[in-house]
Design an enzyme around this catalytic site. Structure first.
Site, PDB file in Angstrom:
ATOM      1  N   THR A  52       0.816  -1.080   0.078  1.00 52.57           N
ATOM      2  CA  THR A  52      -0.054  -0.052   0.089  1.00 52.57           C
ATOM      3  C   THR A  52       0.921   1.309   0.053  1.00 52.57           C
ATOM      4  OG1 THR A  52      -0.076   0.548   2.421  1.00 52.57           O
ATOM      5  CG2 THR A  52      -1.566  -1.303   1.441  1.00 52.57           C
ATOM      6  N   CYS A  53       0.484   2.404   0.258  1.00 53.03           N
ATOM      7  CA  CYS A  53       1.103   3.689   0.307  1.00 53.03           C
ATOM      8  C   CYS A  53       1.809   3.792   1.254  1.00 53.03           C
ATOM      9  CB  CYS A  53       0.123   4.774   0.030  1.00 53.03           C
ATOM     10  SG  CYS A  53      -0.906   5.070   1.332  1.00 53.03           S
ATOM     11  N   ASN A  54       1.582   3.005   2.431  1.00 52.30           N
ATOM     12  CA  ASN A  54       2.322   3.052   3.570  1.00 52.30           C
ATOM     13  C   ASN A  54       2.880   1.799   4.057  1.00 52.30           C
ATOM     14  OD1 ASN A  54       1.735   5.952   4.287  1.00 52.30           O
ATOM     15  ND2 ASN A  54      -0.226   5.398   4.732  1.00 52.30           N
ATOM     16  N   ARG A  55       2.876   0.633   3.448  1.00 51.45           N
ATOM     17  CA  ARG A  55       3.507  -0.506   3.760  1.00 51.45           C
ATOM     18  C   ARG A  55       3.598  -1.628   2.631  1.00 51.45           C
ATOM     19  NH1 ARG A  55       1.702  -2.137   8.379  1.00 51.45           N
ATOM     20  NH2 ARG A  55       0.205  -0.430   8.484  1.00 51.45           N
ATOM     21  N   SER A 112      -2.434   1.042  11.131  1.00 47.99           N
ATOM     22  CA  SER A 112      -2.646   2.208   9.960  1.00 47.99           C
ATOM     23  C   SER A 112      -1.887   3.473  10.465  1.00 47.99           C
ATOM     24  CB  SER A 112      -4.078   2.371   9.473  1.00 47.99           C
ATOM     25  OG  SER A 112      -4.335   1.062   8.856  1.00 47.99           O
ATOM     26  N   GLN A 119      -9.573   1.657   4.128  1.00 46.01           N
ATOM     27  CA  GLN A 119      -9.044   1.133   2.872  1.00 46.01           C
ATOM     28  C   GLN A 119      -8.161   0.031   3.246  1.00 46.01           C
ATOM     29  OE1 GLN A 119      -9.269   4.524   3.452  1.00 46.01           O
ATOM     30  NE2 GLN A 119     -11.237   4.389   2.319  1.00 46.01           N
ATOM     31  N   GLN A 123      -7.588  -3.745   1.007  1.00 46.85           N
ATOM     32  CA  GLN A 123      -6.201  -4.067   0.537  1.00 46.85           C
ATOM     33  C   GLN A 123      -5.724  -5.218   0.826  1.00 46.85           C
ATOM     34  OE1 GLN A 123      -4.547  -0.351   2.079  1.00 46.85           O
ATOM     35  NE2 GLN A 123      -4.937   0.553   0.003  1.00 46.85           N
ATOM     36  N   GLY A 223      -5.703  12.797 -10.865  1.00 42.98           N
ATOM     37  CA  GLY A 223      -6.086  11.381 -10.883  1.00 42.98           C
ATOM     38  C   GLY A 223      -7.435  11.084 -10.706  1.00 42.98           C
ATOM     39  N   GLY A 225      -8.022   7.547  -9.363  1.00 44.68           N
ATOM     40  CA  GLY A 225      -8.106   6.095  -8.908  1.00 44.68           C
ATOM     41  C   GLY A 225      -8.945   6.156  -7.665  1.00 44.68           C
TER      42      GLY A 225
END
Length: 439
Positions: A52-55, A112, A119, A123, A223, A225
């Site tokens: 993901t964007c953070n992991r 998170s 989200q 994911q 974007g 998405g």
């Protein structure tokens, strides 16, 4: 089999490192192949990749913990085209029950950046689906991820862990609004937007007049998405923003803009759109910057007295870091959301013990299921042996009692099956109890 996790996240790695190992669908598929291909040194029997964007996290199941760890690190470094030494200091490596508990906490939103964000559960579900499609999530990890999804659902249904808006886009929207208000206050300048004609297509009239302070903010979303959709929703639902969407696909931009009575512009007119914006939020999957320092500097020259807030929630980043040096611009990225995260954490903290209890319960359920797998072959072998003895002795008896008719033989056979079942009930129950079976 042992379960091993190798990962890095916003807790352990700065954005510059995380964006280098952010993996798209094709890269995740390649990584799974590298983890499980025994002919090329892959040590994992099963593997799931969560990015993901953070992991970025790899979950593997196999027979040798050390071999699994070595395969995970080498495969991740190779897929992301980074040196293992560059990411090794930022990794966490839980194994066994610790790896199980970590995944369940991730799915429940406890790990998170924004506590309880919704989200991550989708994911986690997507990661499991991709692994099943690739044939790399069989009995162990497929079941583990089912428990993780169930823990995430229970956490959100039974507690207030996501009572407030808690996604990265919503946190970005909150921070952007505060930053813009502060900048306007500092400059003593009211909000400005294009004239009504320019609002229909803000990319075509760079010289349009300014509005009154009561006019809505102009929000440019780059974007179309999932994250961009959530950001547009957060901006649009308050009714005080005019949404402008730009995207490589103009049709996708139009579809998103229509939801909020906004407008779409082609990517060729991005600089013009920025020149009219109060807030720009960017979230694309582009591998390189889509908004450069030169672009923003040129846009700001057309509106020197108006502040601009740019929020980049993409990983890898969409906006060149040098944009922060452009006068009148405030640039925020995902690491700047920590203040909003801290506020959400304080408000949701009362739910943490309840969610932790849900995670513990699901972890224990999985542990009991896993332990039961160890005795299943023993139970099967015991039943097979008992049935073979029963069949052998029954055959001998029937040869001696050849006067029995078909009905009598059926009754005797049924009796023998029932007797074996009753005799095996106690030892099978003890085996299951010793393994913690839920059956």
């Amino acid at each position: 089999m042992d379960i091993v996790c190798l990962g890095l996240s916003h807790h352990t790695a700065p954005l510059g490192v995380r964006e280098r190992v952010a993996l798209d669908h094709a890269a995740r598929h390649d990584l799974i192949r590298g983890l499980t291909d025994a002919s090329n040194g892959g040590a994992a029997r099963e593997a799931v990749v969560l990015s993901t964007c953070n992991r970025t996290e790899i979950y593997s199941a196999g027979d040798d913990i050390d071999a699994l760890r070595a395969t995970q690190l080498q495969a991740l470094a190779s897929t992301a085209d980074v040196a293992p030494d560059e990411i090794a200091p930022h990794l966490y490596l839980p194994t066994g029950p610790d790896a199980v508990a970590h995944l369940l906490r991730v799915a429940a939103g406890l790990d998170s950046m924004v506590l309880g964000e919704a989200q991550i559960l989708g994911q986690v579900r997507t990661a499991a689906a991709e692994a099943r499609a690739a044939g790399s999530a069989d009995l162990i990890l497929a079941t583990l991820f089912k428990h993780a999804v169930r823990a995430g659902r229970r956490a959100r249904a039974d507690t207030d862990i996501n009572a407030r808006a808690g996604s990265v886009p919503s946190a970005a929207v909150e921070m952007a609004g505060r930053a813009l208000s502060q900048m306007r206050h500092d400059r003593r300048v009211g909000p400005t937007v294009p004239s009504s004609d320019a609002s229909a297509n803000p990319s075509t009239d760079p010289s349009a007049g300014r509005s009154t302070p009561a006019s809505p903010r102009v929000i440019v979303v780059i974007g179309a998405g999932k994250m961009a959709v959530l950001a547009a929703h957060a901006f649009g639902k308050d009714g005080t923003s005019h949404i402008v969407v730009t995207n490589r696909s103009y049709d996708a931009a139009m579809a998103l803009a229509r939801q909020w009575n906004g407008c779409a512009v082609t990517f060729d007119h991005l600089q013009d759109a920025v020149s009219r914006a109060d807030i720009v939020l960017s979230s694309t999957s582009a591998p390189h910057a889509v908004l450069t320092q030169a672009d923003v500097a040129a846009a700001m020259r057309t509106r020197p007295n108006r502040p601009l807030v740019i929020v980049d929630i993409a990983v890898p980043r969409d906006v060149e870091p040098g944009v922060a040096d452009v006068p009148g611009v405030r640039l925020l990225d995902v690491d700047d959301l920590q203040s909003v995260v801290a506020t959400n954490l304080a408000e949701r903290a009362s739910s943490i013990p309840h969610v932790e209890a849900i995670v513990t319960a699901e972890a224990e359920r999985f542990a009991r299921w896993l332990a039961a797998l160890d005795v299943t072959p023993t139970i099967a072998a015991l039943r097979q042996w008992a049935d073979s003895v029963r069949a052998h002795e029954l055959s001998r008896m029937f040869r001696r009692l050849d006067t029995l008719g078909p009905r009598e033989r059926e009754l005797v056979q049924a009796l023998s099956v029932a007797l074996v079942g009753k005799l095996l009930h106690a030892p099978v129950a003890r085996l299951k109890a010793s393994a913690g079976s839920m059956e």
